[in-house]
Design a protein around this motif. Sequence first.
Motif, PDB file in Angstrom:
ATOM      1  N   ARG B  31       0.870  -1.246  -0.074  1.00  0.00           N
ATOM      2  CA  ARG B  31       0.050  -0.153  -0.013  1.00  0.00           C
ATOM      3  C   ARG B  31       1.058   1.292  -0.077  1.00  0.00           C
ATOM      4  O   ARG B  31       0.376   2.388  -0.470  1.00  0.00           O
ATOM      5  CB  ARG B  31      -0.918  -0.069   1.230  1.00  0.00           C
ATOM      6  N   GLY B  32       2.146   1.084   0.373  1.00  0.00           N
ATOM      7  CA  GLY B  32       3.054   2.361   0.580  1.00  0.00           C
ATOM      8  C   GLY B  32       4.199   1.980   1.213  1.00  0.00           C
ATOM      9  O   GLY B  32       4.133   0.813   2.276  1.00  0.00           O
ATOM     10  N   PHE B  34       7.391   3.442   3.616  1.00  0.00           N
ATOM     11  CA  PHE B  34       7.569   4.817   4.326  1.00  0.00           C
ATOM     12  C   PHE B  34       9.047   4.873   4.897  1.00  0.00           C
ATOM     13  O   PHE B  34       9.284   3.965   5.588  1.00  0.00           O
ATOM     14  CB  PHE B  34       6.500   5.222   5.324  1.00  0.00           C
ATOM     15  N   TYR B  36      11.449   6.666   7.846  1.00  0.00           N
ATOM     16  CA  TYR B  36      11.544   7.677   9.141  1.00  0.00           C
ATOM     17  C   TYR B  36      12.904   7.688   9.558  1.00  0.00           C
ATOM     18  O   TYR B  36      13.629   6.800   9.290  1.00  0.00           O
ATOM     19  CB  TYR B  36      10.516   6.902  10.197  1.00  0.00           C
ATOM     20  N   THR B  49       7.208   9.009   1.440  1.00  0.00           N
ATOM     21  CA  THR B  49       6.335   7.978   1.295  1.00  0.00           C
ATOM     22  C   THR B  49       6.637   7.718  -0.127  1.00  0.00           C
ATOM     23  O   THR B  49       6.655   8.376  -1.190  1.00  0.00           O
ATOM     24  CB  THR B  49       4.742   8.253   1.175  1.00  0.00           C
ATOM     25  N   TYR B  51       4.997   4.979  -3.332  1.00  0.00           N
ATOM     26  CA  TYR B  51       3.908   4.224  -3.378  1.00  0.00           C
ATOM     27  C   TYR B  51       4.082   2.998  -4.394  1.00  0.00           C
ATOM     28  O   TYR B  51       3.496   1.989  -4.756  1.00  0.00           O
ATOM     29  CB  TYR B  51       2.627   5.033  -3.812  1.00  0.00           C
ATOM     30  N   GLY B  95      -4.492  -4.384   5.705  1.00  0.00           N
ATOM     31  CA  GLY B  95      -4.708  -3.957   7.059  1.00  0.00           C
ATOM     32  C   GLY B  95      -4.153  -2.661   7.123  1.00  0.00           C
ATOM     33  O   GLY B  95      -3.955  -1.910   6.237  1.00  0.00           O
ATOM     34  N   GLN B  96      -4.559  -2.177   8.390  1.00  0.00           N
ATOM     35  CA  GLN B  96      -4.276  -0.714   8.551  1.00  0.00           C
ATOM     36  C   GLN B  96      -3.155  -0.175   9.437  1.00  0.00           C
ATOM     37  O   GLN B  96      -2.551   0.798   9.639  1.00  0.00           O
ATOM     38  CB  GLN B  96      -5.472  -0.322   9.624  1.00  0.00           C
ATOM     39  N   ASN B  97      -2.455  -1.469   9.595  1.00  0.00           N
ATOM     40  CA  ASN B  97      -1.006  -1.210  10.335  1.00  0.00           C
ATOM     41  C   ASN B  97       0.165  -1.137   9.460  1.00  0.00           C
ATOM     42  O   ASN B  97      -0.012  -1.163   8.332  1.00  0.00           O
ATOM     43  CB  ASN B  97      -0.811  -2.328  11.414  1.00  0.00           C
ATOM     44  N   PHE B  98       1.278  -0.469   9.916  1.00  0.00           N
ATOM     45  CA  PHE B  98       2.438  -0.484   9.384  1.00  0.00           C
ATOM     46  C   PHE B  98       3.530  -1.542  10.004  1.00  0.00           C
ATOM     47  O   PHE B  98       3.574  -1.659  11.032  1.00  0.00           O
ATOM     48  CB  PHE B  98       3.027   0.872   9.231  1.00  0.00           C
ATOM     49  N   PHE B 100       7.131  -2.298  10.574  1.00  0.00           N
ATOM     50  CA  PHE B 100       8.618  -1.586  10.460  1.00  0.00           C
ATOM     51  C   PHE B 100       9.688  -2.764  10.283  1.00  0.00           C
ATOM     52  O   PHE B 100       9.669  -3.820  10.907  1.00  0.00           O
ATOM     53  CB  PHE B 100       8.563  -0.830  11.688  1.00  0.00           C
TER      54      PHE B 100
END
Lengths: 112, 110
Positions: B31-32, B34, B36, B49, B51, B95-98, B100
Amino acid sequence: DAGVTQSPTHLIKTRGQQVTLRCSPKSGHDTVSWYQQALGQGPQFIFQYYEEEERQRGNFPDRFSGHQFPNYSSELNVNALLLGDSALYLCASSSGTNSPLHFGNGTRLTVT
Amino acid sequence: EDQVTQSPEALRLQEGESSSLNCSYTVSGLRGLFWYRQDPGKGPEFLFTLYSAGEEKEKERLKATLTKKESFLHITAPKPEDSATYLCAVGTNYGQNFVFGPGTRLSVLP
């Protein structure tokens, strides 16, 4: 414009006790996620709250619970603390499914 | 199972010595991706981000690129203030989580 704020910054608890951590999201954000970060590791997803409901949960036991309030702020509760719960607990807020997470500076929890 | 790995675990550079950090991922639907930056005692700070494969983003001395299996964070002529842990995370379609990665600890010596 305030970013994500967490309280307290540090906390020391004894094994078996209970703890509540608090988080206020960035202005304009409606989704709050909680992560646990052990020393030297990446953050691990605990759960996410949206519209006051838990939307998704990671691989954490039921001792970890949360709540989101109508103003989008959130709490993380941990019961029956174990030594292994010692970590940095990060709150992150976002708006929209694919938007990046914005993190607070975390609460450092030490369980003795 | 979704997985994110990062290499190297730690990297020491002299000021001005360019290098790249790697983030490899295995997900069922991206979904993407990222990037940090995390300073000691602080929360992660969002950088980029990405994609889709072939996409590139730049910010000052940092440039992030994405392929179907991995992402690179290129650091050009780093300065001591670039010293930090760099984390990558992936969002998945189901899912909504990321998820890492463990991070790369970068030290830039003057």
